[in-house]
Design a protein around this motif. Structure first.
Motif, mmCIF file in Angstrom:
data_model
loop_
_atom_site.group_PDB
_atom_site.id
_atom_site.type_symbol
_atom_site.label_atom_id
_atom_site.label_comp_id
_atom_site.label_asym_id
_atom_site.label_seq_id
_atom_site.Cartn_x
_atom_site.Cartn_y
_atom_site.Cartn_z
ATOM 1 N N ASP A 75 -1.919 -3.882 2.418
ATOM 2 C CA ASP A 75 -2.875 -2.778 2.342
ATOM 3 C C ASP A 75 -3.387 -2.443 3.732
ATOM 4 N N THR A 76 -3.558 -1.145 3.991
ATOM 5 C CA THR A 76 -4.079 -0.660 5.268
ATOM 6 C C THR A 76 -5.138 0.404 4.992
ATOM 7 N N PRO A 77 -5.859 0.859 6.011
ATOM 8 C CA PRO A 77 -6.848 1.908 5.797
ATOM 9 C C PRO A 77 -6.280 3.223 5.279
ATOM 10 N N VAL A 78 -4.967 3.442 5.427
ATOM 11 C CA VAL A 78 -4.359 4.664 4.895
ATOM 12 C C VAL A 78 -3.474 4.365 3.687
ATOM 13 N N GLY A 79 -3.719 3.230 3.052
ATOM 14 C CA GLY A 79 -2.973 2.889 1.853
ATOM 15 C C GLY A 79 -1.937 1.816 2.103
ATOM 16 N N PRO A 80 -1.256 1.374 1.051
ATOM 17 C CA PRO A 80 -0.257 0.313 1.202
ATOM 18 C C PRO A 80 0.962 0.770 1.980
ATOM 19 N N ILE A 81 1.529 -0.130 2.762
ATOM 20 C CA ILE A 81 2.784 0.133 3.459
ATOM 21 C C ILE A 81 3.733 -1.019 3.189
ATOM 22 N N THR A 82 5.028 -0.743 3.300
ATOM 23 C CA THR A 82 6.066 -1.745 3.095
ATOM 24 C C THR A 82 7.039 -1.714 4.265
ATOM 25 N N TYR A 83 7.433 -2.871 4.738
ATOM 26 C CA TYR A 83 8.470 -2.969 5.763
ATOM 27 C C TYR A 83 9.822 -3.073 5.070
ATOM 28 N N ARG A 84 10.596 -2.021 5.149
ATOM 29 C CA ARG A 84 11.872 -1.953 4.431
ATOM 30 C C ARG A 84 12.852 -3.011 4.953
ATOM 31 N N GLY A 85 13.384 -3.782 4.035
ATOM 32 C CA GLY A 85 14.372 -4.762 4.436
ATOM 33 C C GLY A 85 15.641 -4.113 4.961
ATOM 34 N N LEU A 86 15.927 -2.892 4.516
ATOM 35 C CA LEU A 86 17.154 -2.195 4.885
ATOM 36 C C LEU A 86 17.236 -1.932 6.385
ATOM 37 N N ASP A 87 16.145 -1.448 6.982
ATOM 38 C CA ASP A 87 16.198 -1.075 8.392
ATOM 39 C C ASP A 87 14.980 -1.537 9.205
#
Length: 402
Positions: free
Chosen positions: A342-354
């Motif tokens: 979670d971040t101040p601008v919403g959830p983020i995900t680090y893509r395993g693909l790239d």
């Protein structure tokens, strides 16, 4: 007597080394390098964002029972100096992980260093697509949205303008070149009849604004894509306003809505430009409100986009280290794969693909309120919605980068 004194000295020295090693084991040392001297508008708020995150995390008990320690160095905006600085952070400062860089060519140099030294590197800011695609490697993840992502956010507005003759102005280094190549390709795919009638590639930080504006005006474009930022942007807008070049000219522009670059324009803000940016004053969510209040209470100032990037970089490292259970490089690589936080601008995900995060950006239209430039008609674009298809990414990224 001499031997006794010598023995006592050696004992004390050994004890001091032992104490330092024990103390070091109680902290996680984050080595950060960046272009603080040449890009202060972005990086001074960025440093404050990192500091705030470190303070909050440490006050809450740290990560896996250890406090975070931030060690910051300047890279002099030079790839060679950046690599030497990264080496010093590892060998002299004994950092556990590397993060940072602002300019794209600097980020690529440090990413290659991380690959050679087999050390984890979280690139916080550099935007070039090559960071995670053509020159991507398994040791590097990237937080901020790429040039491809930001251009994709602006393409719908460019198409809606329905203009045929486009001018382009950009800083002539990796970031600008990457953004322009993507814009031309994506706009051509969406509107096959467009023409790119003039391009002006300017040296970073040394724009000859009057001549650049004249060259663009001579081509008589009916729309423009701008990639300039910082002092180059301010000089360009001032020269363009003096020559009335921007009057009734539709423009899409990367980064211009970021307070770092928008605030200095003041009453010269080019009204009507469609931009990417960070309208901190227009984001009303519980997560962002908590972040905004904490930052204002701590620094008696409002955040810039750099603040958010610095803050999220530390949050990301803390989440990755906690998941990995250590700062071991291979454990961190595995932990960051599809890591969500979670971040101040919403959830983020680090893509395993790239290894690209899905952190998005805000898109809006420039206006002037109370003598100051602002973004209006703001919408947040989730980075996950402006990625190319997975098959293309696999073709672009080296096979050994996973």
């Amino acid at each position: 007597m001499y031997r006794q004194r010598l023995g006592k000295i050696l004992y004390m020295a050994a004890a001091a080394v032992s104490f330092q090693a024990a103390a070091a084991s109680d902290v996680i040392r984050i080595g950060e390098l960046n272009s603080y001297k040449t890009q202060p508008a972005f990086l001074e708020p960025y440093k404050k964002g990192m500091d705030l995150a470190v303070e909050q995390i440490n006050a809450a008990g740290g990560v896996n029972g250890k406090k975070l320690e931030l060690i910051v160095r300047d890279d002099n905006s030079n790839p060679g100096d950046a690599v030497r600085t990264a080496e010093e952070l590892i060998t002299r400062d004994r950092v556990d992980v590397l993060t940072g860089t602002f300019l794209s060519h600097i980020g690529l140099a440090v990413s290659d260093f991380a690959k050679q030294r087999k050390r984890f590197f979280l690139a916080s800011e550099p935007l070039t697509d090559k960071m995670v695609w053509e020159q991507g490697n398994r040791y590097t993840y990237r937080l901020r949205n790429s040039t491809y992502m930001q251009v994709s956010m602006l393409i719908p507005a460019a198409v809606q303008m329905n203009r045929k003759r486009w001018a382009i102005v950009y800083p002539n280094y990796e970031y600008g070149q990457s953004a322009v190549a993507t814009f031309k390709r994506l706009l051509k795919e969406a509107q096959p009849d467009v023409e790119f009638v003039v391009e002006q590639a300017t040296p970073l930080g040394r724009i000859d604004a009057g001549n650049v504006v004249q060259a663009l005006a001579d081509a008589k474009p009916d729309a423009m894509f701008n990639v300039l930022f910082a002092t180059d942007l301010a000089k360009f807008v001032r020269a363009a306003n003096q020559r009335r070049f921007l009057k009734d000219l539709p423009v899409v522009s990367m980064l211009t809505g970021e307070p770092e670059y928008l605030d200095p324009l003041g009453r010269e803000t080019p009204v009507g430009w469609v931009v990417t940016g960070y309208p901190w004053y227009a984001i009303d969510t519980p997560e962002h409100n908590r972040f905004l209040k904490a930052y204002q209470d701590r620094f008696n100032d409002y955040p810039r986009l750099g603040t958010l990037i610095g803050y999220n970089a530390i949050l990301s490292l803390a989440a990755g280290i906690e998941k990995a259970g250590s700062t071991d490089t291979e454990a961190l690589i595995a932990a960051f794969k599809d890591l969500t936080l979670d971040t101040p601008v919403g959830p983020i995900t680090y893509r395993g693909l790239d290894h690209q995060s899905t952190m998005g950006a805000h898109v809006g239209t420039l206006a002037i309120e109370n003598g100051k430039g602002v973004m209006t008609d703001v919408r947040y674009v989730d980075g996950a919605t402006v990625q190319p298809d997975d098959e293309l990414v696999r073709k672009l990224r080296p096979a050994d980068a996973q």
